[in-house]
Design a protein around this motif. Structure first.
Motif, PDB file in Angstrom:
ATOM      1  N   VAL A 138      -0.762 -21.679   2.924  1.00 51.69           N
ATOM      2  CA  VAL A 138      -2.138 -22.163   2.846  1.00 51.69           C
ATOM      3  C   VAL A 138      -2.149 -23.629   2.425  1.00 51.69           C
ATOM      4  O   VAL A 138      -1.289 -24.086   1.661  1.00 51.69           O
ATOM      5  CB  VAL A 138      -2.995 -21.320   1.870  1.00 51.69           C
ATOM      6  N   TYR A 139      -3.127 -24.343   2.950  1.00 53.75           N
ATOM      7  CA  TYR A 139      -3.339 -25.752   2.624  1.00 53.75           C
ATOM      8  C   TYR A 139      -4.333 -25.793   1.471  1.00 53.75           C
ATOM      9  O   TYR A 139      -5.466 -25.309   1.608  1.00 53.75           O
ATOM     10  CB  TYR A 139      -3.883 -26.471   3.857  1.00 53.75           C
ATOM     11  N   VAL A 140      -3.917 -26.339   0.329  1.00 51.69           N
ATOM     12  CA  VAL A 140      -4.719 -26.217  -0.887  1.00 51.69           C
ATOM     13  C   VAL A 140      -5.026 -27.581  -1.496  1.00 51.69           C
ATOM     14  O   VAL A 140      -4.333 -28.571  -1.248  1.00 51.69           O
ATOM     15  CB  VAL A 140      -3.998 -25.344  -1.942  1.00 51.69           C
ATOM     16  N   ASP A 141      -6.074 -27.581  -2.309  1.00 51.39           N
ATOM     17  CA  ASP A 141      -6.445 -28.732  -3.134  1.00 51.39           C
ATOM     18  C   ASP A 141      -6.181 -28.334  -4.585  1.00 51.39           C
ATOM     19  O   ASP A 141      -6.979 -27.626  -5.181  1.00 51.39           O
ATOM     20  CB  ASP A 141      -7.914 -29.072  -2.918  1.00 51.39           C
ATOM     21  N   PRO A 142      -5.042 -28.761  -5.169  1.00 48.71           N
ATOM     22  CA  PRO A 142      -4.746 -28.387  -6.557  1.00 48.71           C
ATOM     23  C   PRO A 142      -5.726 -29.045  -7.523  1.00 48.71           C
ATOM     24  O   PRO A 142      -6.086 -30.209  -7.369  1.00 48.71           O
ATOM     25  CB  PRO A 142      -3.324 -28.906  -6.765  1.00 48.71           C
ATOM     26  N   TRP A 143      -6.115 -28.314  -8.553  1.00 53.62           N
ATOM     27  CA  TRP A 143      -7.049 -28.860  -9.528  1.00 53.62           C
ATOM     28  C   TRP A 143      -6.389 -29.874 -10.448  1.00 53.62           C
ATOM     29  O   TRP A 143      -7.075 -30.690 -11.057  1.00 53.62           O
ATOM     30  CB  TRP A 143      -7.657 -27.720 -10.359  1.00 53.62           C
ATOM     31  N   ASN A 144      -5.066 -29.838 -10.539  1.00 54.14           N
ATOM     32  CA  ASN A 144      -4.359 -30.745 -11.441  1.00 54.14           C
ATOM     33  C   ASN A 144      -3.638 -31.861 -10.684  1.00 54.14           C
ATOM     34  O   ASN A 144      -2.733 -32.491 -11.224  1.00 54.14           O
ATOM     35  CB  ASN A 144      -3.340 -29.961 -12.287  1.00 54.14           C
TER      36      ASN A 144
END
Length: 293
Positions: A138-144
């Motif tokens: 999955v292509y994700v946007d990490p919060w950190n």
């Protein structure tokens, strides 16, 4: 007394004579004749009366018809379209969130064949933006972390929704221009096996990260996106080296043609890709599945 009167008589006659002579001379003087001044006679300016009937203007009418001497027929060669196509950054709709279950590498592409971009640790939260074909990455946007990357789905706990609800997506790779793409790339098929060979690119030991092939291969009558990393440290400084070789399995039976491309990879990113001219599989022609009526 008488004598004095006689003296004044001649004097009076003299003055009278002088006066008469002066008057006569004044009367006889030449008088200049004035030159008459011409008064200009106003000239009548004719006024044009506009004609009520406009003049007819000549209009050229083409009577001939242009006929080309020949007709050119242009045949365009087909353009190879990679499937799936790369699209702009997606937006998760609806928003799907997840939490990292164990330490993971967030990469530049959907698979272990891609370079490491960011480290993720248990408890890190992510927003899922896209997925690969089967949802295994999955292509994700990490919060950190400022930016997006790819992580293996099995390393996440999905807190809401289903990853298959987001669209299929393949993002751009980071571009590096220090080295050139592979040269003299060729492919040869024997049955379902395709051998790819190319001339290696010299890189320093510190920069070297091998090569990447992004292939769309036919497996079980379905076209599957298959990224492959090729890493061979022995080719770095060896003179007269043998060209790198890899064999990829590509079956017959898919509706769309298989295709592939190759990159040079250094620690900074990826070069421009080179198209691999993929040999078609001459196996049996796929039979379309019957449709219900």
């Amino acid at each position: 007394m008488r004598r004095s009167w006689l003296v004044f008589v001649p004097l009076g006659v003299l003055l009278a004579a002088v006066g008469f002579g002066g008057g006569w001379a004044w009367a006889r003087r030449p008088v200049p004749t004035p030159t008459p001044t011409r008064t200009p006679t106003p000239s009548t300016t004719p006024t044009q009366t506009p004609s009520t009937t406009p003049r007819a203007s000549a209009t050229a009418t083409a009577t001939g018809t242009f006929t080309p001497a020949y007709t050119a027929t242009v045949t365009l060669s087909p353009t190879i379209t990679f499937t799936p196509s790369r699209t702009p950054s997606p937006t998760a709709t609806p928003e799907i969130r997840g939490r990292v279950m164990e330490q993971a590498n967030c990469r530049y592409g959907p698979g272990a064949a891609y370079l490491y971009e960011w480290g993720m640790y248990p408890g890190n939260r992510v927003t899922v933006l896209g997925r690969n074909q089967d949802g295994s990455w999955v292509y994700v946007d990490p919060w950190n972390y400022v930016g997006e990357c790819w992580v293996k789905t099995s390393l996440l706990k999905i807190l809401s929704g289903d990853v298959m609800d987001v669209g299929e997506f393949y993002g751009r790779l980071p571009f590096a221009e220090l080295y050139k793409p592979p040269r003299a790339v060729s492919a040869k098929r024997v049955g379902d096996d395709v051998t790819v060979i190319w001339t290696p690119v010299w890189m320093t030991e510190d920069d070297y990260r091998g090569y990447l092939i992004e292939a769309w291969l036919c497996v079980d009558r379905q076209l599957i996106f298959s990224p492959v990393a090729i890493d061979g440290p022995e080719i770095i400084h060896t003179p007269h080296i043998t060209n790198p070789v890899i064999i990829l399995h590509d079956e017959a039976g898919c509706q769309q043609p298989s295709s592939a491309r190759i990159y040079t990879v250094d620690k900074h990113g990826y070069t421009e890709w080179r198209l691999i001219h993929w040999p078609p599989n001459t196996g049996p022609t796929p039979t379309p599945e019957p449709t219900e009526t």
